[in-house]
Enzyme design. Structure first.
Site, short mmCIF file in Angstrom:
data_model
loop_
_atom_site.label_atom_id
_atom_site.label_comp_id
_atom_site.label_asym_id
_atom_site.label_seq_id
_atom_site.Cartn_x
_atom_site.Cartn_y
_atom_site.Cartn_z
N SER A 15 78.39 148.70 -5.27
CA SER A 15 79.13 149.05 -6.48
C SER A 15 80.29 148.10 -6.77
O SER A 15 80.66 147.90 -7.93
CB SER A 15 79.67 150.48 -6.38
OG SER A 15 80.55 150.60 -5.28
N ASP A 185 90.69 154.69 -4.02
CA ASP A 185 90.01 155.52 -3.03
C ASP A 185 89.82 154.79 -1.71
O ASP A 185 89.04 155.20 -0.86
CB ASP A 185 88.66 156.03 -3.56
CG ASP A 185 87.67 154.89 -3.84
OD1 ASP A 185 88.04 153.70 -3.68
OD2 ASP A 185 86.52 155.19 -4.21
N HIS A 188 86.97 151.25 -3.68
CA HIS A 188 86.68 150.59 -4.97
C HIS A 188 87.94 149.92 -5.51
O HIS A 188 88.92 150.61 -5.79
CB HIS A 188 86.13 151.60 -5.97
CG HIS A 188 84.80 152.15 -5.58
ND1 HIS A 188 84.66 153.37 -4.93
CD2 HIS A 188 83.55 151.64 -5.71
CE1 HIS A 188 83.37 153.58 -4.69
NE2 HIS A 188 82.68 152.55 -5.15
#
Length: 209
Positions: A15, A185, A188
């Site tokens: 991601s 977090d 990310h």
């Protein structure tokens, strides 16, 4: 090292690399470090006709890369292959009990490198994963992630690939601003965090000092 005319630079990963790219648009780079690094290289080398490809997919682990490596790497015939993987191999252990040992991680990573080297005349760039201690439970992840970071470092040394040493860079950056500024977090990156990665990547490949 240097970029040559018509080089094809592939960013592979999870991601953090994906970062909102449009899967329907083969040229979409997302809004993270891959786009930032590509933008800087395009500015720096407008005469070289560089092509940039992002094939990061959110949630991917090292075994996911193995399964799609032919289609999403080798078939694209890149001349640069940037690999950034590992944090989900740690995360899945803690959120669903699916462990990838350091030995399994190394074997799979080595498989990607060997397949790339045998099929392509491409330069490798290895990006080590990082984690920051926000929220607090991320501190427990170090026991699982640290050996994987060392695997990436050892493979970079073994294969003579530039290493992007993110874990140390994010730790140092977290002295200047709280960890959540760089990654809310712990995983990310914020826009500033992506800029940190892009700059470190460009330094690793010798594009900037």
């Amino acid at each position: 090292m240097g970029f040559k005319e018509n080089d094809i630079i592939l960013f592979q990963g999870d991601s953090i690399t994906d970062c909102g790219r449009n899967y329907e648009d083969a040229s979409s780079l997302g809004v993270g470090y891959a786009m930032m690094a590509a933008a800087r290289l395009g500015l720096q080398y407008p005469e070289k006709n560089l092509t940039f490809i992002n094939r990061g997919i959110s949630g991917n682990r090292i075994t996911d890369l193995q399964q799609r490596w032919d289609k999403d790497c080798l078939d694209l015939k890149p001349t640069w292959v940037s690999i950034y993987i590992g944090i989900n191999d740690t995360w899945r252990r803690f959120d669903s009990g699916q462990e990838t040992t350091a030995a399994e991680f190394e074997a799979a990573y080595r498989d990607l490198i060997e397949r790339t080297m045998s099929a392509l005349d491409a330069k490798l760039v290895l990006i080590e994963p990082f984690v920051l201690p926000v929220p607090e439970d991320r501190k427990n992840w170090r026991q699982d992630l640290d050996p994987k970071i060392h695997v990436v470092r050892e493979l970079a040394r073994e294969y003579g690939a530039p290493l992007v040493p993110l874990d140390g860079l994010f730790a140092a950056a977290s002295v200047k601003a709280e960890p959540a500024f760089w990654a809310g977090d712990g995983v990310h990156p914020s826009s500033a965090g992506h800029a940190l990665i892009a700059e470190a990547w460009l330094k690793a490949v010798g594009a900037i000092n």
